[in-house]
Design a protein around this motif. Structure first.
Motif, PDB file in Angstrom:
ATOM      1  N   LEU A 105       0.831  -1.202   0.000  1.00  0.00           N
ATOM      2  CA  LEU A 105       0.000   0.000   0.000  1.00  0.00           C
ATOM      3  C   LEU A 105       0.865   1.253   0.000  1.00  0.00           C
ATOM      4  O   LEU A 105       0.570   2.216  -0.733  1.00  0.00           O
ATOM      5  CB  LEU A 105      -0.935  -0.001   1.211  1.00  0.00           C
ATOM      6  N   ASP A 106       1.939   1.251   0.788  1.00  0.00           N
ATOM      7  CA  ASP A 106       2.820   2.428   0.831  1.00  0.00           C
ATOM      8  C   ASP A 106       3.374   2.742  -0.551  1.00  0.00           C
ATOM      9  O   ASP A 106       3.442   3.913  -0.964  1.00  0.00           O
ATOM     10  CB  ASP A 106       3.976   2.183   1.810  1.00  0.00           C
ATOM     11  N   ASN A 107       3.753   1.689  -1.278  1.00  0.00           N
ATOM     12  CA  ASN A 107       4.275   1.903  -2.625  1.00  0.00           C
ATOM     13  C   ASN A 107       3.192   2.414  -3.565  1.00  0.00           C
ATOM     14  O   ASN A 107       3.441   3.302  -4.397  1.00  0.00           O
ATOM     15  CB  ASN A 107       4.878   0.600  -3.161  1.00  0.00           C
ATOM     16  N   GLN A 108       1.988   1.881  -3.433  1.00  0.00           N
ATOM     17  CA  GLN A 108       0.876   2.332  -4.267  1.00  0.00           C
ATOM     18  C   GLN A 108       0.550   3.797  -4.001  1.00  0.00           C
ATOM     19  O   GLN A 108       0.282   4.568  -4.928  1.00  0.00           O
ATOM     20  CB  GLN A 108      -0.351   1.471  -3.983  1.00  0.00           C
ATOM     21  N   ILE A 109       0.580   4.192  -2.740  1.00  0.00           N
ATOM     22  CA  ILE A 109       0.318   5.585  -2.387  1.00  0.00           C
ATOM     23  C   ILE A 109       1.408   6.490  -2.958  1.00  0.00           C
ATOM     24  O   ILE A 109       1.130   7.569  -3.498  1.00  0.00           O
ATOM     25  CB  ILE A 109       0.216   5.748  -0.854  1.00  0.00           C
ATOM     26  N   ALA A 110       2.665   6.040  -2.871  1.00  0.00           N
ATOM     27  CA  ALA A 110       3.784   6.839  -3.376  1.00  0.00           C
ATOM     28  C   ALA A 110       3.730   7.010  -4.884  1.00  0.00           C
ATOM     29  O   ALA A 110       4.067   8.072  -5.416  1.00  0.00           O
ATOM     30  CB  ALA A 110       5.107   6.192  -2.965  1.00  0.00           C
ATOM     31  N   TYR A 114      -2.796   7.466  -4.034  1.00  0.00           N
ATOM     32  CA  TYR A 114      -4.069   6.995  -3.486  1.00  0.00           C
ATOM     33  C   TYR A 114      -4.289   7.546  -2.076  1.00  0.00           C
ATOM     34  O   TYR A 114      -3.335   7.872  -1.361  1.00  0.00           O
ATOM     35  CB  TYR A 114      -4.099   5.466  -3.424  1.00  0.00           C
ATOM     36  N   HIS A 115      -5.557   7.636  -1.696  1.00  0.00           N
ATOM     37  CA  HIS A 115      -5.949   8.082  -0.359  1.00  0.00           C
ATOM     38  C   HIS A 115      -6.638   6.911   0.342  1.00  0.00           C
ATOM     39  O   HIS A 115      -7.860   6.855   0.441  1.00  0.00           O
ATOM     40  CB  HIS A 115      -6.873   9.291  -0.456  1.00  0.00           C
ATOM     41  N   ILE A 116      -5.836   5.965   0.791  1.00  0.00           N
ATOM     42  CA  ILE A 116      -6.338   4.689   1.317  1.00  0.00           C
ATOM     43  C   ILE A 116      -5.646   4.407   2.644  1.00  0.00           C
ATOM     44  O   ILE A 116      -4.440   4.636   2.779  1.00  0.00           O
ATOM     45  CB  ILE A 116      -6.083   3.550   0.306  1.00  0.00           C
ATOM     46  N   PRO A 152       7.283  -3.893  -6.749  1.00  0.00           N
ATOM     47  CA  PRO A 152       8.324  -3.393  -5.840  1.00  0.00           C
ATOM     48  C   PRO A 152       8.321  -4.000  -4.441  1.00  0.00           C
ATOM     49  O   PRO A 152       9.374  -4.420  -3.950  1.00  0.00           O
ATOM     50  CB  PRO A 152       8.039  -1.884  -5.787  1.00  0.00           C
ATOM     51  N   SER A 153       7.160  -4.055  -3.783  1.00  0.00           N
ATOM     52  CA  SER A 153       7.162  -4.529  -2.395  1.00  0.00           C
ATOM     53  C   SER A 153       7.466  -6.019  -2.311  1.00  0.00           C
ATOM     54  O   SER A 153       8.231  -6.464  -1.449  1.00  0.00           O
ATOM     55  CB  SER A 153       5.828  -4.220  -1.716  1.00  0.00           C
ATOM     56  N   ASN A 154       6.891  -6.818  -3.216  1.00  0.00           N
ATOM     57  CA  ASN A 154       7.110  -8.262  -3.151  1.00  0.00           C
ATOM     58  C   ASN A 154       8.491  -8.670  -3.675  1.00  0.00           C
ATOM     59  O   ASN A 154       9.039  -9.685  -3.248  1.00  0.00           O
ATOM     60  CB  ASN A 154       6.005  -9.000  -3.902  1.00  0.00           C
ATOM     61  N   GLU A 155       9.057  -7.892  -4.586  1.00  0.00           N
ATOM     62  CA  GLU A 155      10.408  -8.205  -5.043  1.00  0.00           C
ATOM     63  C   GLU A 155      11.403  -8.010  -3.900  1.00  0.00           C
ATOM     64  O   GLU A 155      12.270  -8.860  -3.650  1.00  0.00           O
ATOM     65  CB  GLU A 155      10.810  -7.345  -6.235  1.00  0.00           C
TER      66      GLU A 155
END
Length: 282
Positions: A105-110, A114-116, A152-155
């Motif tokens: 989620l942090d990567n998606q927001i960056a 997103y506002h989640i 990114p996060s899972n790699e």
């Protein structure tokens, strides 16, 4: 001076009116008490929750039943990849989703602005190193081809598994979003193939091994017997959670939604579905 006569009928009328108002107020209070607590959402409101297809559909069928008991109607919206549920939540097409961990989620927001926000943990699936060709880590040859998820996060998570098993060494101070560019030592000359998280497990026959998220491992037909290593569980930052649009996290239905997941009935179904490969995280 002639005194005006008193008007007892007027006084009586005022008393009667006050008595009537008091009785009306008392009746309203009594009716409210009889009605009991109000539902978390309006009866015609359906909460749409985005989930990933597969085993989680079975779990959320039980969550939906638990929500019914609490006066909430849930409709699950099933997605086939990780990129869609947050986009749908951001657009208001769904009210919540349940599929991701905080680093993702942090990567998606960056990257997507997103506002989640997370509102309640669900489960954790320790990522593992799987192989159908080698029975243990020590059997992997020099130059082994190992697949990892390319998001990114899972790699970064997968590379940590490889580092723990002494295949590689990452640059000092590298965070959870490490990439192959952060590899500073590769003593066994392994070749790392970056693949979509949903593809890497299905490509296992063409690889010596692959680091696969547990949910995708199940979908790919991999079993615990194929798992030759996995990440530590203690202090694991990759617990999944229910997420909602920022600004709605304090609405009453959110608390009810979380309670509908975090209970023994759902945990029993979760354990049945995931057979120990996933663990409840609340």
């Amino acid at each position: 001076m002639t005194k005006l006569p008193k008007a007892p009928h007027l006084l009586s009328r005022l008393i009667t009116r006050r008595t009537g108002l008091a009785a009306l107020f008392a009746s309203a209070v009594a009716l409210a008490a009889l009605a009991g607590p109000q539902p978390a959402v309006a009866e015609d409101k359906v909460i749409k929750v985005g989930i990933i297809s597969g085993e989680d559909e079975d779990v959320w069928r039980v969550v939906t039943q638990e929500a019914d008991k609490r006066g909430m109607k849930i409709e699950t919206v099933v997605f086939n990849d990780y990129t869609q549920p947050n986009e749908a939540l951001e657009r208001g097409e769904i009210d919540a989703n349940a599929f991701q961990h905080k680093p993702y989620l942090d990567n998606q927001i960056a990257t997507q602005s997103y506002h989640i926000v997370p509102v309640g943990y669900t489960g954790v699936w320790p990522i593992g190193l799987y192989s159908k060709k080698h029975a243990k880590v020590a059997d992997l040859p020099d130059g082994a081809i190992i697949g990892v998820p390319n998001d990114p996060s899972n790699e970064g998570r997968a590379l940590r598994v490889l580092e723990n098993e002494k295949f590689i060494k990452l640059k000092e101070g590298t965070g959870i979003l490490a990439t192959t560019a952060d590899i500073v030592e590769n003593p066994k000359n392994i070749e790392i193939k970056e693949l979509d998280a949903g593809i890497v497990g299905r490509s296992i026959d063409d690889l010596d091994a692959a680091v696969v998220n547990t949910d995708w491992a199940l979908k790919s037909g991999l079993t615990p017997e194929n798992r030759i290593a996995q990440e530590p569980i203690v202090d694991n930052p990759y617990r999944n959670f229910i997420a909602v649009k920022a600004g709605t996290e304090n609405e009453p239905w959110v608390k009810t939604l979380v309670e509908s997941y975090q209970n023994q009935t759902v945990k029993t179904e979760f354990d049945r579905v995931y057979k120990g490969t996933g663990l409840s995280a609340y």
